[in-house]
Design a protein around this motif. Structure first.
Motif, mmCIF file in Angstrom:
data_model
loop_
_atom_site.group_PDB
_atom_site.id
_atom_site.type_symbol
_atom_site.label_atom_id
_atom_site.label_comp_id
_atom_site.label_asym_id
_atom_site.label_seq_id
_atom_site.Cartn_x
_atom_site.Cartn_y
_atom_site.Cartn_z
ATOM 1 N N SER A 155 0.820 -1.208 0.000
ATOM 2 C CA SER A 155 0.000 0.000 0.000
ATOM 3 C C SER A 155 0.851 1.254 0.000
ATOM 4 O O SER A 155 1.789 1.389 0.778
ATOM 5 C CB SER A 155 -0.926 0.011 1.222
ATOM 6 N N SER A 157 -0.427 4.026 0.833
ATOM 7 C CA SER A 157 -0.900 4.741 2.020
ATOM 8 C C SER A 157 -0.916 3.788 3.198
ATOM 9 O O SER A 157 -1.521 2.714 3.131
ATOM 10 C CB SER A 157 -2.314 5.269 1.780
ATOM 11 N N VAL A 160 -4.520 3.258 4.525
ATOM 12 C CA VAL A 160 -5.351 2.365 3.718
ATOM 13 C C VAL A 160 -4.948 0.917 3.983
ATOM 14 O O VAL A 160 -5.802 0.048 4.163
ATOM 15 C CB VAL A 160 -5.251 2.729 2.219
ATOM 16 N N TYR A 208 -2.678 -0.895 -3.196
ATOM 17 C CA TYR A 208 -3.308 0.423 -3.162
ATOM 18 C C TYR A 208 -2.292 1.435 -3.648
ATOM 19 O O TYR A 208 -1.215 1.575 -3.066
ATOM 20 C CB TYR A 208 -3.780 0.805 -1.754
ATOM 21 N N GLU A 210 -1.674 5.506 -5.346
ATOM 22 C CA GLU A 210 -2.185 6.824 -5.733
ATOM 23 C C GLU A 210 -1.479 7.322 -6.985
ATOM 24 O O GLU A 210 -2.038 8.107 -7.745
ATOM 25 C CB GLU A 210 -2.029 7.810 -4.574
ATOM 26 N N GLY B 304 -4.647 8.828 2.125
ATOM 27 C CA GLY B 304 -5.231 7.824 1.229
ATOM 28 C C GLY B 304 -6.745 7.772 1.284
ATOM 29 O O GLY B 304 -7.411 7.943 0.259
#
Lengths: 680, 680
Positions: A155, A157, A160, A208, A210, B304
């Motif tokens: 991830s 984040s 998250v 996850y 971004e 996130g």
């Protein structure tokens, strides 16, 4: 990736940072101890201990070997800690400390990377939320410690990832590894993905993200992994205007997220929107055998939830086929007389655990997977149903997902099913969404070993020095040299040349101005159509010279007058993350109003080009509607594939458009072209 | 609806049916007692008691008055029980027993309805899952007993209603009333809706429907309710081919669910797809003040989840505006230096409960609602955050939704927020979906008091006796008589008449065959275009007579040659549930390939017609793209509104199409028409 073993399976861990009550290092040491790590020590200036983790003021003072450093001390101390690690033989570090590139201190990040390299240390972070390896008793994070399982999550984040593990803890379906890579100073998502590909504790990978920094490398890594195990992704920042890449023309019409979406599909990843879906789809992959087809049976004891499940199943592309008569006959032998037999099979309130078992087994003889719904009633406890479901799954070896709603022994029956390898979902709709995702994965895998993400050999330059735009005849020649069908054409620098060329091509002809400074030729009167004789051509040449007054007139390009075909557009753009991207769509209002356009990271094969053609909304127009003859889709696919190679062959191309391409019953022709270089 | 009071608030209840351990009446009596009903008795042949509910062998033996009968005894006993109720003054019944119309015994259902009417009894059922009225301590169901609250649910499926109450029990946000109406023998969803409209314990109504039997009456009831309180609906059976209504032509292209979807929106209901959404949206309405705009602020302590929330917010039509500089300055005064100020406001791990409070208040000064996310960290417990959120909501009076994820005191803080009237959702994405739904409700309400569902006065018959298809000149006349713009036209039964009419209309003209047996005129050569003189017209007339050989030739209809405009289609169909439905779409491939068509239950006002025009995907074509002049959308709206009246004015019309309508820069003309009667 053997060198990552010590990252995930250290035998002893040292935690760096203030160890007072409530301080980060204190909590981290506690989490490590609670997680089952036996050899934990704590390093801080005061040499404070944390519970049974003994404190030292320097790593050099620790008498026994330390495999991993978990660092939560101030940024400026990290470099020397890594040096100490080098001296004592620690090969792995988790750098939770922040204050590096994310805070503008790129130099300090560079320094710790250098220190790690020098000392043969691999690390995650800095500025990360740590990591978990349940099979290694490693809980080096402040996030929720999840139960042990076979889902791994990487991830971008920490929060998250932590929320994902909280879902796992709530649900009971466990995690193998969690990695929050933070700034990715050393280990990036690419290397972590490749490690997890070979990790036999990991059956499915959740991601996850971004941002996707090295899009093409990322796609290749995902493609490699997806040949072995599924990758499920939440890529957020869909609508963030700040992240929209500067795609021009065709590209910009849909925005960069459409490119990202296409890229993820292209390399075999399954993209979902929410954390909940991410967990549920991973749970399906983690628990169930492969879903090798889209025919599903639904067994329920209540009509309403059955109908809702059917609705969602059909919407997600699953097939709910009516139970064949022969199978109905078999069902009738043992089911209550009021039972619905069609699919869903509705056992009604008279259903028993045995009915569930026999109905699921019978229905699975005709289907690829089953979703079984139990809605609690006073007549039937959940546990006998759970046992029936588990028996059916064992007996058939096929994927069976359960939904257990309402009732006193629901929790117990869910836990039983989990132990039996049957995932429970909160509703039939969610269960069928997961089954559909799993079917998609197998379908993509079945497309075979053809690489979906590739590069072409650079073969030269499209532009001369200092030049970033090809004149139309130059661009047409480039197309022709690269196997793209273009009309016959000729450049003419004088009236006499123009007349000679027109005669050679044959009347009627089209004359277009050639000037590096006239971009929108039609708007400026730089296109003369349907010229029928020498005089027309001379007149057009004179007019072209006139409108180019002071615009660096070079001459004209002459084409035969083309039959009008169905118009489509093919575009090449350069995505900041994924590099060359090929776009295909219907021209005009279809593109502008409907955004009926599809993308792939370029180049694409003929087969991929055919997929692109078939996935636009207006494809029926090309296939032929209302008795019209179909267009030559094969020729179009050849053109898309050939055009998609251009950016890789000529790395100095920034973007290019064929707009329009005329599509005929036989053949396709690029009727106009624009090619721009990276120089501009 | 005063007569329903005794249904929801009985003071004493008699349960009918076998009362042995595990039997339905036994369980029901127990549920009533556990639910707090003080006066419960049980009626069964043996006179068996259940706990403190005393048993009798007949209702007539019960010494004190009974207000309500809860009946779980065999179908054949229900009639006489209702007679006994009549004798003893019981005015309400819940008939759980099955075996009536759903099992093919319509007569037996008719008998109990008659018995109820004779005895002044109102009932729900038969074949239902009972009911709950939390404020009346009435738990007359086998489903989960929910906590007390302000959501009421009417469900066609008992299991779905039960699952809804199980969600309520899990979440803690409570229910006012639950009604499973089963076969709807007496009380139907219409009457129940109207009762709940006036029920001050009910703030929002949830509906689960599989069928909408009296579509238009239902819409009117929903419209009435929605003026007062929101109605949120799951209507399942979306894809069930068996439920697809037989809509012809334009209607059939999209299927009946599109009509149902349009009808629900038209009357102001909010449709969702899943039970989870149904509960969450109701919870939002039940807990929060009205959402009067789409600008929302997001406050988070983690990036996130904030990004994922923004993505969903923008996708669901909410506005995430960058925090204005003046507000950023105010935020800077109290927030930690690393906090993100843009929107989302990211407090980072340094955030405190006070920061949450002040940030939410400050952001709400510029926004209509706020979603506040807390992702547990070791630095900040959930409870101070919950207190900050509640203070901000109190201080601003604006809608604030919370998401509390991960952490030891999450449950406690959620319970605290619930008490404070702040709903918690499982993710930011879900919270913003709810806020968006609530904003939609207020937007529709703000459209004002114009009725969205109406009828027109029948004014006559469109067809003569025994006739179910108008000839083209008859249909054109009907259009013209009803204010729909049609071209000039004339019927001619002979060559001479045809020539005279053509001269009067002015050349060039179009001649079309008139024969009740030639439907597809163009396909049979029955349309002659662009006729430029008398001889052309004579030739065309002769040809029309020739192709109509043996087809009941009546003559020809003559039009001027129309300028080609943008083509659209307007259609009227009759939906089996909703009656007349008006459809509008782009013609040709847009309708056939794209399904770019929109529906309303007819008739529609000019304003509604404009909404229809604006909601098709290709609307930009009508508004003008690429420098083209816009079409006369106002004239089109007039035509849609006028055409939509036809089915109500002439109830013998089954379906009608204007295909195509030519749309010009000024004006619109129905270029072809087809009107069919119900006779066929």
């Amino acid at each position: 990736m053997d060198d990552l073993h010590s990252l995930f399976y250290p035998e002893s861990v040292a935690v760096f940072g203030s160890a007072g009550e409530g301080k980060l290092a204190n909590i981290l040491a506690g989490r490590l101890l609670d997680g089952g790590m036996e050899r934990v020590c704590v390093i801080n200036p005061k040499g404070e201990s944390v519970r049974e983790a003994k404190g030292y003021s320097s790593l050099l003072d620790v008498p026994s070997p330390v495999d991993m450093a978990v660092i939560a001390s101030p940024a400026k101390t990290v470099g020397s800690i890594l040096e100490d690690c080098g001296k004592t033989g620690a090969k792995a570090a988790v750098i939770i400390s922040s204050g590096f590139s994310e805070a503008g201190n790129a130099n300090m990040e560079r320094e710790i990377i250098d220190a790690a390299r020098r000392n043969g240390i691999r690390f995650i972070g800095p500025n990360c939320a740590g990591m978990v390896c349940t099979h290694g008793n490693l809980v080096a994070t402040l996030e929720t410690a999840p139960p042990t399982g076979n889902i791994s999550i990487i991830s971008q984040s920490g929060a998250v990832g932590g929320s994902f593990m909280a879902l796992s803890a709530d649900d009971g379906f466990g995690i193998a590894k969690f990695i929050s890579y933070g700034n990715g100073g050393d280990l990036t998502v690419l290397e972590l993905l490749r490690y997890l590909k070979g990790d036999d504790k990991t059956r499915v990978i959740a991601l996850y993200l971004e941002t996707v920094p090295s899009g093409r490398e990322f796609m290749k890594a995902v493609q490699e992994v997806c040949a072995i195990k599924p990758v499920v992704i939440v890529k957020s920042g869909r609508t963030n205007t700040g992240r929209r890449a500067a795609l021009s023309h065709t590209g910009s019409m849909a925005g960069a997220d459409a490119v990202c979406d296409a890229a993820l599909r292209q390399c075999g990843a399954y993209r979902v929107d929410t954390l909940q879906e991410l967990f549920e789809v991973c749970k399906g992959f983690g628990a169930l055998p492969p879903v090798t087809g889209r025919r599903i049976s639904i067994v329920t004891n209540s009509g309403g939830p059955g109908v809702m499940t059917v609705d969602r199943a059909e919407m997600s592309g699953l097939l709910i086929q009516e139970t064949p008569d022969t199978v109905k006959d078999r069902l009738r032998e043992f089911l209550p007389s009021f039972a619905g037999l069609r699919n869903p099979i509705d056992l009604t309130v008279e259903g028993t655990g045995e009915h569930y078992e026999a109905a699921a087994i019978t229905a699975l003889s005709e289907n690829d997977a089953s979703v079984v719904l139990y809605i609690g009633t006073p007549y039937l406890k959940a546990m006998p149903v759970a046992k029936g479901i588990a028996s059916a799954a064992r007996a058939t070896g096929k994927p069976v997902a359960a939904v257990m709603q309402v009732g006193a022994d629901i929790e117990e029956s869910r836990a039983y099913l989990r132990e039996e390898g049957i995932p429970c979902f909160s509703s039939g709709e969610r269960a069928v969404s997961v089954i559909s995702a799993m079917a998609s994965y197998e379908e993509r895998r079945a497309l075979g070993s053809e690489p979906r993400v590739s590069d072409a050999e650079p073969s030269g330059r499209a532009f001369g020095a200092g030049c970033d735009r090809l004149l139309e005849p130059e661009a047409m020649k480039l197309l022709r040299d690269n196997g793209i069908q273009v009309p016959e054409f000729a450049f003419a620098g004088s009236e006499d040349e123009a007349v000679a060329s027109a005669q050679k091509i044959g009347f009627p002809v089209v004359v277009k101005v050639v000037s590096p400074r006239i971009i929108h030729k039609s708007d400026r009167g730089g296109v003369a159509l349907n010229l029928r004789g020498d005089a027309d051509v001379r007149g057009a040449f004179a007019k072209m010279r006139e409108i180019s007054e002071g615009m660096d007139f070079r001459g004209v390009v002459i084409y035969p007058m083309l039959a009008v075909g169905r118009e489509v557009i093919i575009g090449l753009t350069t995505d900041p993350s994924f590099g060359p991207v090929i776009a295909f769509g219907m021209g005009g209002v279809y593109t502008e109003v409907l955004r009926d356009i599809t993308f792939r990271v370029a180049p694409v094969s003929r087969k991929q080009a055919l997929e692109m053609i078939r996935e636009i909304k207006m494809f029926p127009l090309l296939r032929g509607v209302r008795g019209e003859a179909p267009c030559d889709v094969e020729a179009l696919a050849d053109m898309i594939a050939a055009f998609s190679m251009l950016s890789s062959k000529y790395p100095d191309i920034q973007e290019a458009d064929l707009n329009p391409v005329f599509l005929y019953e036989r053949g396709a022709l690029a009727a106009d072209v624009r090619i721009l270089g990276k120089g501009k």
